[in-house]
Design a protein around this motif. Sequence first.
Motif, PDB file in Angstrom:
ATOM      1  N   PRO A  78       0.831  -1.273  -0.171  1.00 16.41           N
ATOM      2  CA  PRO A  78      -0.179   0.125  -0.173  1.00 16.41           C
ATOM      3  C   PRO A  78       0.944   1.143   0.077  1.00 16.41           C
ATOM      4  N   SER A  79       0.420   2.478  -0.682  1.00 12.15           N
ATOM      5  CA  SER A  79       0.951   3.682  -0.744  1.00 12.15           C
ATOM      6  C   SER A  79       0.369   4.301   0.540  1.00 12.15           C
ATOM      7  N   GLY A 100      -1.748   5.879  -9.902  1.00 10.83           N
ATOM      8  CA  GLY A 100      -1.001   4.182  -9.969  1.00 10.83           C
ATOM      9  C   GLY A 100      -1.032   3.890 -11.334  1.00 10.83           C
ATOM     10  N   HIS A 101       0.134   3.195 -11.391  1.00 11.31           N
ATOM     11  CA  HIS A 101       0.599   2.411 -12.722  1.00 11.31           C
ATOM     12  C   HIS A 101       0.603   3.653 -13.912  1.00 11.31           C
ATOM     13  N   PRO A 137      -5.837   2.312  -5.983  1.00  5.04           N
ATOM     14  CA  PRO A 137      -5.743   3.657  -6.759  1.00  5.04           C
ATOM     15  C   PRO A 137      -5.418   4.836  -5.758  1.00  5.04           C
ATOM     16  N   GLY A 138      -4.616   5.823  -5.928  1.00  6.23           N
ATOM     17  CA  GLY A 138      -4.191   6.855  -5.150  1.00  6.23           C
ATOM     18  C   GLY A 138      -5.362   7.965  -5.088  1.00  6.23           C
ATOM     19  N   ILE A 139      -6.405   7.684  -5.955  1.00  5.83           N
ATOM     20  CA  ILE A 139      -7.688   8.583  -5.596  1.00  5.83           C
ATOM     21  C   ILE A 139      -8.862   7.453  -5.596  1.00  5.83           C
ATOM     22  N   ALA A 140      -9.588   7.283  -4.469  1.00  6.27           N
ATOM     23  CA  ALA A 140     -10.657   6.565  -4.552  1.00  6.27           C
ATOM     24  C   ALA A 140     -11.952   6.911  -5.636  1.00  6.27           C
ATOM     25  N   PHE A 141     -12.415   6.171  -6.327  1.00  7.87           N
ATOM     26  CA  PHE A 141     -13.331   6.509  -7.489  1.00  7.87           C
ATOM     27  C   PHE A 141     -14.185   7.333  -6.986  1.00  7.87           C
ATOM     28  N   ASP A 142     -14.951   7.210  -5.641  1.00  9.41           N
ATOM     29  CA  ASP A 142     -15.825   8.418  -5.297  1.00  9.41           C
ATOM     30  C   ASP A 142     -15.418   9.512  -4.910  1.00  9.41           C
ATOM     31  N   ALA A 143     -14.073   9.555  -5.022  1.00 10.77           N
ATOM     32  CA  ALA A 143     -13.514  10.906  -4.666  1.00 10.77           C
ATOM     33  C   ALA A 143     -13.101  11.802  -5.916  1.00 10.77           C
ATOM     34  N   LEU A 144     -13.417  11.206  -7.021  1.00 14.04           N
ATOM     35  CA  LEU A 144     -12.964  11.669  -8.262  1.00 14.04           C
ATOM     36  C   LEU A 144     -13.868  13.010  -8.494  1.00 14.04           C
ATOM     37  N   PRO A 145     -13.313  14.046  -8.746  1.00 11.49           N
ATOM     38  CA  PRO A 145     -14.159  15.257  -9.314  1.00 11.49           C
ATOM     39  C   PRO A 145     -14.893  14.881 -10.663  1.00 11.49           C
ATOM     40  N   PRO A 348       1.283   6.295  -5.522  1.00 10.77           N
ATOM     41  CA  PRO A 348      -0.225   6.486  -5.780  1.00 10.77           C
ATOM     42  C   PRO A 348      -0.742   7.467  -4.570  1.00 10.77           C
ATOM     43  N   GLY A 349      -1.457   8.317  -4.897  1.00 12.80           N
ATOM     44  CA  GLY A 349      -1.770   9.315  -4.267  1.00 12.80           C
ATOM     45  C   GLY A 349      -1.120  10.711  -4.013  1.00 12.80           C
TER      46      GLY A 349
END
Length: 354
Positions: A78-79, A100-101, A137-145, A348-349
């Motif tokens: 984990p990051s 990430g990636h 992922p360094g950004i949770a999908f639900d945290a995407l703008p 990531p993040g």
Amino acid sequence: MSVTRRRLLSLFGGLAAALGLSAFWASRMRDYRGPVSDHFDGTRFFDPDGSPPKSLAEVLRWQFGPDRQRAKWPAWAPSPYADTPPPRVTGDRLRLSFAGHASWLIQTAGMNILIDPVWSDRASPFSFAGPSRHNAPGIAFDALPHIDTVLVSHGHYDHLDIPTLSRLAAKFSPRVITPLGNDAAMHAADAAIRAEGFDWHDRIELGNGLALTLVPTRHWSSRWLFDRNKALWASFVLETPAGKLYIVCDSGYGDGRHFRRVAEAHGPLRLAILPIGAYEPRWFMRDMHMNPEDAVKALADCGAPQALAHHHGTFQLTDEAIDAPVTALRAALDEAKIPGERFVALQPGQVVEI
């Protein structure tokens, strides 16, 4: 189409249906129809300055050869970082968040752009097999703008992820820009994905003063056994108020001409995003993936004053250790007498703001 190939297609289609793999079957590359060019022969795309993909015999030699040395990755790495991006970044500010990636969120001029978004647990046509994530992922999908635009560089599963694109289409309905042929695969898998296919050197206005040009890169593309190079692959030059970004999602180095040509045609560049992972064994990967030493040479060739590294540490696609690319990058920068802060590998993040 030969009788043998028709039988194989029929057999594979039946197997896919039997295993419940209809989504995989739907996302295979379609036959592209378009004018013959200096990189399309009427059936398949090719790089006149590159190399064809490896043969099946070479793939088998790599995978099952007696001299293979595959490093063992930790099951979970984990990051320590996680990003919650702002809704928008305005003006000439530029914010880059590493998911990430090869996945990035780029925010500038009031626009939100995702690069090669992969939020799935595997980079694979299957949900039950294939390379799995070693960190979230360094950004949770639900945290995407709200996502305005998505750039997809080519059809390999660690870059073109249909489940993620479908989630994005359902939530944001973004415009998806991709090289020729990949759009047809996306449409066949999910008609809601607003994909548009473009050729090398096409320039696309994205709005708010942003523009994108697709540029050649030393790579190839496929989704399964029989669709090699039926869709195009590309890197991107993104014009922003903060300067031009050169985004290389996958590439070999060759003699460096791809990177020098971008410098000549699109320079000066403000920032390059360059791959440093998935490079061992070199006899197999050299033509399609740069190692860190190659990436340092690519930075010099393209002339960008700053680079960010990616394509490492999330999916084990090749044989090097999980931390080998970052360690080798530091060594290559030292050897070239380039300050480490000029070419940075994020986790990531992590976020970079300009």
